[in-house]
Design an enzyme around this catalytic site. Sequence first.
Site, PDB file in Angstrom:
ATOM      1  N   HIS A  34       0.844  -1.203   0.000  1.00 15.42           N
ATOM      2  CA  HIS A  34       0.000   0.000   0.000  1.00 15.42           C
ATOM      3  C   HIS A  34       0.878   1.252   0.000  1.00 15.42           C
ATOM      4  O   HIS A  34       0.624   2.199  -0.735  1.00 15.42           O
ATOM      5  CB  HIS A  34      -0.889   0.049   1.255  1.00 15.42           C
ATOM      6  CG  HIS A  34      -1.966  -0.999   1.334  1.00 15.42           C
ATOM      7  ND1 HIS A  34      -2.121  -1.822   2.409  1.00 15.42           N
ATOM      8  CD2 HIS A  34      -2.960  -1.329   0.461  1.00 15.42           C
ATOM      9  CE1 HIS A  34      -3.168  -2.619   2.216  1.00 15.42           C
ATOM     10  NE2 HIS A  34      -3.695  -2.350   1.049  1.00 15.42           N
ATOM     11  N   LYS A  88     -16.151  -6.263   4.850  1.00 14.23           N
ATOM     12  CA  LYS A  88     -15.038  -7.047   5.407  1.00 14.23           C
ATOM     13  C   LYS A  88     -15.317  -7.347   6.867  1.00 14.23           C
ATOM     14  O   LYS A  88     -15.352  -6.446   7.706  1.00 14.23           O
ATOM     15  CB  LYS A  88     -13.721  -6.285   5.246  1.00 14.23           C
ATOM     16  CG  LYS A  88     -13.326  -6.187   3.781  1.00 14.23           C
ATOM     17  CD  LYS A  88     -11.858  -6.430   3.563  1.00 14.23           C
ATOM     18  CE  LYS A  88     -11.583  -6.573   2.073  1.00 14.23           C
ATOM     19  NZ  LYS A  88     -10.170  -6.539   1.749  1.00 14.23           N
ATOM     20  N   ARG A  92      -2.210  -5.469  -8.415  1.00 15.04           N
ATOM     21  CA  ARG A  92      -1.040  -6.310  -8.162  1.00 15.04           C
ATOM     22  C   ARG A  92      -0.863  -7.373  -9.230  1.00 15.04           C
ATOM     23  O   ARG A  92       0.238  -7.737  -9.591  1.00 15.04           O
ATOM     24  CB  ARG A  92      -1.162  -6.990  -6.794  1.00 15.04           C
ATOM     25  CG  ARG A  92      -1.043  -6.011  -5.645  1.00 15.04           C
ATOM     26  CD  ARG A  92      -1.600  -6.608  -4.395  1.00 15.04           C
ATOM     27  NE  ARG A  92      -3.012  -6.921  -4.575  1.00 15.04           N
ATOM     28  CZ  ARG A  92      -3.745  -7.630  -3.746  1.00 15.04           C
ATOM     29  NH1 ARG A  92      -3.178  -8.150  -2.675  1.00 15.04           N
ATOM     30  NH2 ARG A  92      -5.027  -7.846  -3.962  1.00 15.04           N
ATOM     31  N   SER A 102      -3.169  -8.039   2.857  1.00 10.56           N
ATOM     32  CA  SER A 102      -3.349  -7.834   4.291  1.00 10.56           C
ATOM     33  C   SER A 102      -3.698  -9.139   4.994  1.00 10.56           C
ATOM     34  O   SER A 102      -3.177  -9.430   6.071  1.00 10.56           O
ATOM     35  CB  SER A 102      -4.443  -6.803   4.539  1.00 10.56           C
ATOM     36  OG  SER A 102      -4.089  -5.594   3.923  1.00 10.56           O
TER      37      SER A 102
HETATM   38  N1  COA Z   1      -0.146  -3.895  -1.604  1.00  3.35           N
HETATM   39  C1  COA Z   1      -0.527  -4.864  -0.785  1.00  3.35           C
HETATM   40  N2  COA Z   1      -1.779  -5.308  -0.700  1.00  3.35           N
HETATM   41  C2  COA Z   1      -2.672  -4.720  -1.483  1.00  3.35           C
HETATM   42  C3  COA Z   1      -2.345  -3.703  -2.377  1.00  3.35           C
HETATM   43  C4  COA Z   1      -0.998  -3.302  -2.421  1.00  3.35           C
HETATM   44  N3  COA Z   1      -0.577  -2.350  -3.241  1.00  3.35           N
HETATM   45  N4  COA Z   1      -3.443  -3.328  -3.024  1.00  3.35           N
HETATM   46  C5  COA Z   1      -4.432  -4.072  -2.544  1.00  3.35           C
HETATM   47  N5  COA Z   1      -3.960  -4.925  -1.626  1.00  3.35           N
HETATM   48  C6  COA Z   1      -4.698  -5.963  -0.927  1.00  3.35           C
HETATM   49  C7  COA Z   1      -5.082  -5.593   0.455  1.00  3.35           C
HETATM   50  O1  COA Z   1      -4.057  -5.983   1.327  1.00  3.35           O
HETATM   51  C8  COA Z   1      -6.361  -6.358   0.663  1.00  3.35           C
HETATM   52  O2  COA Z   1      -6.057  -7.671   1.036  1.00  3.35           O
HETATM   53  P1  COA Z   1      -7.093  -8.605   1.797  1.00  3.35           P
HETATM   54  O3  COA Z   1      -8.242  -8.806   0.866  1.00  3.35           O
HETATM   55  O4  COA Z   1      -6.275  -9.797   2.035  1.00  3.35           O
HETATM   56  O5  COA Z   1      -7.489  -7.898   3.060  1.00  3.35           O
HETATM   57  C9  COA Z   1      -6.956  -6.366  -0.729  1.00  3.35           C
HETATM   58  O6  COA Z   1      -5.897  -6.192  -1.602  1.00  3.35           O
HETATM   59  C10 COA Z   1      -7.865  -5.236  -1.001  1.00  3.35           C
HETATM   60  O7  COA Z   1      -7.647  -4.244  -0.038  1.00  3.35           O
HETATM   61  P2  COA Z   1      -7.686  -2.675  -0.143  1.00  3.35           P
HETATM   62  O8  COA Z   1      -6.767  -2.139  -1.166  1.00  3.35           O
HETATM   63  O9  COA Z   1      -7.542  -2.201   1.244  1.00  3.35           O
HETATM   64  O10 COA Z   1      -9.050  -2.369  -0.733  1.00  3.35           O
HETATM   65  P3  COA Z   1     -10.405  -3.007  -0.516  1.00  3.35           P
HETATM   66  O11 COA Z   1     -10.667  -3.865  -1.703  1.00  3.35           O
HETATM   67  O12 COA Z   1     -10.579  -3.576   0.811  1.00  3.35           O
HETATM   68  O13 COA Z   1     -11.206  -1.667  -0.582  1.00  3.35           O
HETATM   69  C11 COA Z   1     -12.878  -0.161  -1.275  1.00  3.35           C
HETATM   70  C12 COA Z   1     -12.247  -1.535  -1.413  1.00  3.35           C
HETATM   71  C13 COA Z   1     -12.861   0.352   0.124  1.00  3.35           C
HETATM   72  C14 COA Z   1     -12.135   0.796  -2.179  1.00  3.35           C
HETATM   73  C15 COA Z   1     -14.297  -0.372  -1.807  1.00  3.35           C
HETATM   74  O14 COA Z   1     -14.905  -1.410  -1.071  1.00  3.35           O
HETATM   75  C16 COA Z   1     -15.115   0.864  -1.670  1.00  3.35           C
HETATM   76  O15 COA Z   1     -15.008   1.763  -2.457  1.00  3.35           O
HETATM   77  N6  COA Z   1     -15.958   0.907  -0.632  1.00  3.35           N
HETATM   78  C17 COA Z   1     -16.816   2.027  -0.330  1.00  3.35           C
HETATM   79  C18 COA Z   1     -18.241   1.734  -0.763  1.00  3.35           C
HETATM   80  C19 COA Z   1     -18.410   1.940  -2.224  1.00  3.35           C
HETATM   81  O16 COA Z   1     -18.169   2.987  -2.782  1.00  3.35           O
HETATM   82  N7  COA Z   1     -18.871   0.870  -2.897  1.00  3.35           N
HETATM   83  C20 COA Z   1     -19.119   0.871  -4.298  1.00  3.35           C
HETATM   84  C21 COA Z   1     -17.873   0.554  -5.031  1.00  3.35           C
HETATM   85  S1  COA Z   1     -18.224   0.490  -6.763  1.00  3.35           S
END
Ligand code: COA
Length: 174
Positions: free
Chosen positions: A27, A51, A101, A139
Amino acid sequence: MSHSSQHQLERGHALYPGTFDVLTLGHLDIVRRASTIFRRLTVAVAQNPGKAAPLFTVAERVEMLREAVADLANVDVASFEGLTVQFARRIGANVIVRGLRAVSDFEFELQMAMMNESLNPEICTVFMAPAPAYSFLSSSLVKEIARFGGDVAEYVPPHVAEKLINRLKENGVR
Ligand code: COA
């Protein structure tokens, strides 16, 4: 969604949203890269009901992120509830940054980007690739390694590793 009440979007203000439970060096790699490209970057912790059972509260995640980006003058940290595009509009960001990724991320990320585009076409999604060394990080893997006593120093900043180990001890799983 009506755009008549649109706040003025600032050019070059990007929003990097995520769950960040826990923040990894992957991240942070995206944060650093984005901070060199955009004038201003807001990293925001989403209160993501999708989550289940996060290890850290939103406030704790914000605090860990703040410490990690303290040396980056154009980066700020926030949290939000609700839709990412609504929060982007509220803070005036005209870009959403997401890390890609591997090909496996692509389908879900493209779906979110398309949905966000349809909710607000004035906010554009930019995908960034992390350094290859972080392309396998996630994560949940980091949490699993820590839970079973593995060393996570290569994957998360030192202050996050410390808090992670302490939290697992508090929870009696380490
Ligand atoms: N390095 C390491 N890990 C990474 C990464 C990076 N560069 N990029 C993503 N990841 C991993 C994270 O560790 C996480 O792993 P996990 O699934 O094992 O926990 C996974 O990829 C995704 O995590 P993250 O990047 O934190 O994003 P997310 O997918 O949890 O977040 C939101 C998604 C919050 C952006 C999305 O749910 C959202 O926009 N929510 C708000 C509500 C909304 O608008 N919904 C409509 C969307 S169209």
